[in-house]
Design a protein around this motif. Structure first.
Motif, PDB file in Angstrom:
ATOM      1  N   GLN A  39       0.851  -1.186   0.000  1.00 10.82           N
ATOM      2  CA  GLN A  39       0.000   0.000   0.000  1.00 10.82           C
ATOM      3  C   GLN A  39       0.882   1.230   0.000  1.00 10.82           C
ATOM      4  OE1 GLN A  39      -2.888   0.145   3.194  1.00 10.82           O
ATOM      5  NE2 GLN A  39      -4.135   1.622   2.083  1.00 10.82           N
ATOM      6  N   SER A  41       1.401   5.369  -0.123  1.00  7.64           N
ATOM      7  CA  SER A  41       0.739   6.459   0.579  1.00  7.64           C
ATOM      8  C   SER A  41      -0.408   7.036  -0.254  1.00  7.64           C
ATOM      9  CB  SER A  41       1.755   7.555   0.902  1.00  7.64           C
ATOM     10  OG  SER A  41       1.153   8.619   1.579  1.00  7.64           O
ATOM     11  N   LYS A  43      -2.948   5.484  -1.450  1.00 10.44           N
ATOM     12  CA  LYS A  43      -3.491   4.549  -2.445  1.00 10.44           C
ATOM     13  C   LYS A  43      -4.044   3.308  -1.751  1.00 10.44           C
ATOM     14  CE  LYS A  43      -0.572   6.063  -6.255  1.00 10.44           C
ATOM     15  NZ  LYS A  43       0.308   5.631  -7.380  1.00 10.44           N
ATOM     16  N   GLU A  44      -4.759   2.524  -2.548  1.00  8.79           N
ATOM     17  CA  GLU A  44      -5.337   1.292  -2.017  1.00  8.79           C
ATOM     18  C   GLU A  44      -4.277   0.203  -1.888  1.00  8.79           C
ATOM     19  OE1 GLU A  44      -9.906   1.671  -3.773  1.00  8.79           O
ATOM     20  OE2 GLU A  44      -8.571   0.099  -4.498  1.00  8.79           O
ATOM     21  N   ARG A  45      -4.566  -0.764  -1.029  1.00 10.97           N
ATOM     22  CA  ARG A  45      -3.699  -1.927  -0.886  1.00 10.97           C
ATOM     23  C   ARG A  45      -3.878  -2.809  -2.113  1.00 10.97           C
ATOM     24  NH1 ARG A  45      -3.624  -4.850   4.885  1.00 10.97           N
ATOM     25  NH2 ARG A  45      -3.463  -2.619   5.368  1.00 10.97           N
ATOM     26  N   VAL A  46      -2.741  -3.230  -2.702  1.00  9.27           N
ATOM     27  CA  VAL A  46      -2.809  -4.019  -3.931  1.00  9.27           C
ATOM     28  C   VAL A  46      -1.997  -5.308  -3.790  1.00  9.27           C
ATOM     29  CG1 VAL A  46      -3.214  -2.021  -5.408  1.00  9.27           C
ATOM     30  CG2 VAL A  46      -0.862  -2.776  -4.998  1.00  9.27           C
ATOM     31  N   ALA A 108      -7.654  -9.231  -1.592  1.00  3.90           N
ATOM     32  CA  ALA A 108      -7.322  -9.050  -0.180  1.00  3.90           C
ATOM     33  C   ALA A 108      -8.385  -9.642   0.749  1.00  3.90           C
ATOM     34  CB  ALA A 108      -7.125  -7.569   0.118  1.00  3.90           C
TER      35      ALA A 108
END
Length: 124
Positions: A39, A41, A43-46, A108
């Motif tokens: 993740q 800063s 932004k979404e966790r990918v 996720a």
């Protein structure tokens, strides 16, 4: 309960390498796969990579294919993420996660335990 502890993050220059580790403890029986997510800063966790505990099959996000390598040590209940040829866009907090499922491993929501994350910063 399963506890996951990541280590190995840090600051590295473009083109450098880092190896992340994720040690699992607790009630690890029933674990089918481990994944790494990141993740950046704001932004979404990918999804980054995943590996099966059972047969070692791996899968990678296109953005890291050929540069990152995920591996496991079943005896140590530890998963590794070797990251080579790092780029500034790889800068993020990296999380490892555990799932008892064998499908949808890039998503996720299928992972039920997460580590606290380790910061990776790649300078240009």
């Amino acid at each position: 309960q399963v506890q996951l502890v990541e280590s190995g993050g840090g600051l590295v220059q473009t083109g450098g390498s880092l190896r992340l580790s994720c040690a699992a403890s607790g009630r690890t029986e029933g674990s089918a796969a481990m994944g790494w997510f990141r993740q950046a800063s704001g932004k979404e966790r990918v999804f980054v990579a995943t590996i099966s505990w059972i047969d070692g099959i791996t899968y990678y996000a296109d953005s890291v294919k050929g540069r990152f390598s995920i591996s496991r040590d079943n005896a140590k209940n530890t998963v590794y993420l070797q990251m080579n040829n790092l780029k500034p866009e790889d800068t993020a907090i990296y999380y490892c996660a555990r799932t008892s499922r064998i499908n949808l491993l890039t998503m996720a929501f299928v992972y039920d335990y997460w580590g606290q994350g380790t910061q990776v910063t790649v300078s240009s």
